[in-house]
Design an enzyme around this catalytic site. Sequence first.
Site, PDB file in Angstrom:
ATOM      1  N   SER A 107       0.823  -1.210   0.000  1.00 55.71           N
ATOM      2  CA  SER A 107       0.000   0.000   0.000  1.00 55.71           C
ATOM      3  C   SER A 107       0.855   1.257   0.000  1.00 55.71           C
ATOM      4  O   SER A 107       1.999   1.257   0.481  1.00 55.71           O
ATOM      5  CB  SER A 107      -0.908   0.019   1.231  1.00 55.71           C
ATOM      6  OG  SER A 107      -1.724  -1.125   1.258  1.00 55.71           O
TER       7      SER A 107
HETATM    8  N1  SAH Z   1      -0.766  -4.918   3.950  1.00 59.20           N
HETATM    9  C1  SAH Z   1      -0.089  -5.228   2.705  1.00 59.20           C
HETATM   10  C2  SAH Z   1      -0.920  -4.842   1.508  1.00 59.20           C
HETATM   11  C3  SAH Z   1      -1.102  -6.029   0.670  1.00 59.20           C
HETATM   12  S1  SAH Z   1      -2.272  -5.891  -0.635  1.00 59.20           S
HETATM   13  C4  SAH Z   1       1.304  -4.616   2.670  1.00 59.20           C
HETATM   14  O1  SAH Z   1       1.601  -3.791   3.528  1.00 59.20           O
HETATM   15  O2  SAH Z   1       2.103  -4.995   1.800  1.00 59.20           O
HETATM   16  C5  SAH Z   1      -3.582  -6.940  -0.032  1.00 59.20           C
HETATM   17  C6  SAH Z   1      -3.243  -8.386   0.227  1.00 59.20           C
HETATM   18  O3  SAH Z   1      -4.484  -9.023   0.566  1.00 59.20           O
HETATM   19  C7  SAH Z   1      -2.668  -9.171  -0.958  1.00 59.20           C
HETATM   20  O4  SAH Z   1      -1.442  -9.705  -0.606  1.00 59.20           O
HETATM   21  C8  SAH Z   1      -3.712 -10.264  -1.208  1.00 59.20           C
HETATM   22  O5  SAH Z   1      -3.159 -11.511  -1.584  1.00 59.20           O
HETATM   23  C9  SAH Z   1      -4.383 -10.367   0.165  1.00 59.20           C
HETATM   24  N2  SAH Z   1      -5.710 -10.965   0.151  1.00 59.20           N
HETATM   25  C10 SAH Z   1      -6.721 -10.844  -0.759  1.00 59.20           C
HETATM   26  N3  SAH Z   1      -7.776 -11.584  -0.403  1.00 59.20           N
HETATM   27  C11 SAH Z   1      -7.447 -12.227   0.756  1.00 59.20           C
HETATM   28  C12 SAH Z   1      -8.122 -13.149   1.602  1.00 59.20           C
HETATM   29  N4  SAH Z   1      -9.345 -13.571   1.356  1.00 59.20           N
HETATM   30  N5  SAH Z   1      -7.459 -13.578   2.707  1.00 59.20           N
HETATM   31  C13 SAH Z   1      -6.203 -13.154   2.994  1.00 59.20           C
HETATM   32  N6  SAH Z   1      -5.531 -12.288   2.221  1.00 59.20           N
HETATM   33  C14 SAH Z   1      -6.132 -11.820   1.116  1.00 59.20           C
END
Ligand code: SAH
Length: 224
Positions: free
Chosen positions: A71
């Site tokens: 993000s």
């Molecule tokens: N907090 C992260 C942002 C990652 S983007 C950072 O700081 O890098 C959002 C993430 O949510 C992705 O890695 C994606 O794979 C995950 N995601 C999407 N659907 C999900 C689910 N149902 N359960 C767990 N993770 C999920």
Amino acid sequence: MHDSSANQDSDIWQEARERMVENQIRMRGINDLRILDAMRRVPREEFVSPDQKIFACNDCALPIDCNQTISQPYTVAYMCAAAQLTGNENVLEVGCGSGYGAAVLSLLAREVHTVERIPELVQQASERLQRLGYFNVQVYSADGNLGVPQAAPFDAIIVTAGAKSLPKPYLNQLKEGGRIIIPIGTEFTGQTMCRFTLKNGKLSEEDLGAFTFVPLIGEFGWPT
Ligand code: SAH
């Protein structure tokens, strides 16, 4: 006195993070000193791949492996502020991705549980968080639509992927007074950041503005 190139490198990143905090976060109105300090301290450049490193402190989300994103710094700070953490909380993050958000949260709360559906990212984030010394973070390989019942109840649940609606299982995993910060929206509208607060057993909702996230996959989000 000796000054290795590794030391110079870390000074350069320290300065880059100072500028990031000043220009992207404090200037946009986030004044919580604990949040500003956490964003200065977590080495964001360690959470991206080598080819993205030079962009690490830019004012945008960046691609990580498996078609996901880390993000934007401001979004991370904004969600932390919205969660109203004072330092003693048990926090759940849904969507671990790179582990960056979890690292920032770990400096703002007592313990952080973070769940990710893509095993490769779970592996990378766990190793990285261990290596960098974020020992109050636990990474789970699971479907975040279900929360993490074994680590509940939580003071705050922070969802870093865009949902269609509030996942019902979270309601049983939230403490009285607890907050859920979650972007909710449709394919067409983008997402609105929502804060749900549980007070006297009732959930109230506030809308905090427009944001863009990768989709939450699964029951309360989108198909794969
Ligand atoms: N907090 C992260 C942002 C990652 S983007 C950072 O700081 O890098 C959002 C993430 O949510 C992705 O890695 C994606 O794979 C995950 N995601 C999407 N659907 C999900 C689910 N149902 N359960 C767990 N993770 C999920």
